[in-house]
Design an enzyme around this catalytic site. Sequence first.
Site, mmCIF file in Angstrom:
data_model
loop_
_atom_site.group_PDB
_atom_site.id
_atom_site.type_symbol
_atom_site.label_atom_id
_atom_site.label_comp_id
_atom_site.label_asym_id
_atom_site.label_seq_id
_atom_site.Cartn_x
_atom_site.Cartn_y
_atom_site.Cartn_z
ATOM 1 C CG ASP A 26 -2.137 -0.955 0.967
ATOM 2 O OD1 ASP A 26 -2.538 -1.141 -0.202
ATOM 3 O OD2 ASP A 26 -2.635 -1.520 1.957
ATOM 4 N NE ARG A 107 -0.062 2.872 13.300
ATOM 5 C CZ ARG A 107 0.769 2.016 12.743
ATOM 6 N NH1 ARG A 107 2.057 2.320 12.637
ATOM 7 N NH2 ARG A 107 0.337 0.862 12.270
ATOM 8 C CG ASP A 136 -2.999 2.330 12.417
ATOM 9 O OD1 ASP A 136 -2.961 2.584 13.636
ATOM 10 O OD2 ASP A 136 -2.686 1.223 11.944
ATOM 11 C CB SER A 187 -3.684 -6.883 7.325
ATOM 12 O OG SER A 187 -3.272 -5.648 7.858
#
Length: 410
Positions: A26, A107, A136, A187
């Site tokens: 991605d 994050r 996220d 994932s």
Amino acid sequence: MAVSGTAGDGGGRARKVVLAYSGGVDTSVCIPWLLREWGVEEVITFAADLGQGDELEPIRQKALAAGASQSLVADLVDPFIREFAFPAIQANALYEGRYPLSTALARPLIARELVAVARRVGADAVAHGCTGKGNDQVRFDVAIGALAPDLKVLAPAREWGMSREETIAYGERHGIPVPVSKASPYSIDLNLLGRSIEAGCLEDPMVEPPEEVYALTRSVQDCPAEPQVVELAFEGGLPVALDGERLDPVELVRRANSLAGVHGFGRLDMIENRVVGIKSREIYETPGLLLLIRAHQELESLTLAPDVQRQKRQLEASWADLVYQGLWFGPLKEALDAFIRATQGCVNGTVRVKLHRGNATVIGRQSTSDSLYVDAMATYGADDRFDHRAAEGFIYVWGLPTRTWSARHR
Ligand code: ARG
């Protein structure tokens, strides 16, 4: 004071963008997408080492091959543990009572670094590869909005509407190699605090996670037959030593991970409530972090005053919620941190935990400087100094409202 913020600044885009880069499909596809579809002039990638164990040089090269003008990497393991994981341990932070926030804690740090890089290179936007369904994106967007209201945040994967197959195909057309693990349906997010695994067969909440999803923890069958006792020492609510050996924060977490992982402790299979309202099925393995939180909780039960301990438990849940929900740089976080900080000065001592076949059982705790456990009060032996008769008067007063209500209504 200017509060920025139209949501979804689709038009206008940007000239020079710093992209949070992991090396995955991605974020790789984001590079040609930004350049070709959104007319961005220059994409600079930024990859963080958070102890995930990936080699950063191939990732750096991959970004350049995909069209990045510069590919930056930074080792952030130390600040990750000191500034993000350790406060979470002091907060005994468990989202929905279970998830120790291994992904969520990374994050705000990545967001902070993205902003710093953007300032350094004179970018007018930052970008990330998050989809529109996850937590996220919330964490990145809110953090960046708080730290740098003037920077645009671009999220191509939120808008491009491609399936995984289409994303891979688009990448292939623009020189991004098909991932070796195209076969892997999962994932995965990974850093020194743990792994998060989603998707594939795990999307059926009734399906048991196959053993292959785990990498940091052994299955119970493969654990050592003998238990192992580990001693964790804390100062000011922060872990400082393992089995009597003083270790720096990063090394301590590494050791805790491998010890707990070998004994199969730290797996989690839960349905969690995402910020965007979706219930999702998540598998985590966070052996070291869960071990440290458990030991820290135990030491608090020995050293904190009862009312402080009770109040803290409530605020811990709020702390975990806000970190999960992307509000790291918000005012509630600062206020709760002030409370937590004020409670940790007396959290000094040692906790003994027995690791065995998937369990981490506290078997001992000690604080020479701060224990509130008083033998003469607790004992049932001859040394008992507690005034048993004083209890009668206390109970007379304590039970008065209940007697009053009962006399009226029962
Ligand atoms: N649900 C977790 C969180 O919000 C982890 C998400 C990580 N992403 C992944 N691809 N597994 O913190």
